[in-house]
Scaffold this motif. Sequence first.
Motif: not given
Length: 249
Positions: A165-194
């Motif tokens: 049940x993996x799902x995730x996405x990335x959104x743009x948060x900010x940029x300096x308008x030249x070559x830099x950007x800050x992104x926000x990643x959200x990732x969710x999943x269910x992991x089996x217990x061991x």
Amino acid sequence: MHRKNRKIIRLAATIVGLSLAFAVPEAAAQTMMQVPQPGVEQMAPRMSPRAQATPAPAMPPSNDMLQLGPAPTPVAAQTAPPPTNAQPNPPPMITQSAPILPKVFRGCWQGQVNLLDSLTRLPGAHKVGYWTPKTYRLCYKRVGNGPFKLTFSEAGIAPTDKVIHVHGHVDTVATDGRAYARLNSKLAFDEFRVGPGHNGGTFHVDETAILDCRIENGAMAVAASVYGTRDGAPWFRARWRALFQPVAQ
């Protein structure tokens, strides 16, 4: 003759003496009569109208009261807007709701995070297991005549049978308008217990990552800080670095 004159002189002296004797009281009486007797207004003391009682001046507050500080500022003064000539400091980056990435970000970028720079379990949290490699794919392009935007962004996990049940996405948060950007990643999943006694149960994981991205020498250099939760409780913090490469659209 002389005796007769002497008698006359003595008689005259006697008459004069009697006249003076009676004249002195009369003169004194006349003198006393000339002094006016004090009337009622003179005898009675002059009474000025009674002044209206003036209230006692308010006593200054004691030292203890003065130490309490100034009076509260009126609400109007607290809510007054700042002067119009006050200029806020300009932000170092564009942080609008949907920042437009610079041209150098156009195209598709892909990367996989296999190793961590650091991994820290949060106080009181469950034991942290092995890091599962994460994958990222970003496509910054436009459809038709529309604006350039992240038309496709995905945060995922390298193929494994440990999670579902993996799902995730990335959104743009900010940029300096030249070559830099800050992104926000959200990732969710269910992991089996061991381990014994778990019977294949799972627990839920949420990972939030802040990606600082810079285009350098035709690649996207990414440095990330990650915050993870396990079943909603704080679990770990991690840091990693990776290079995302351009791929065909």
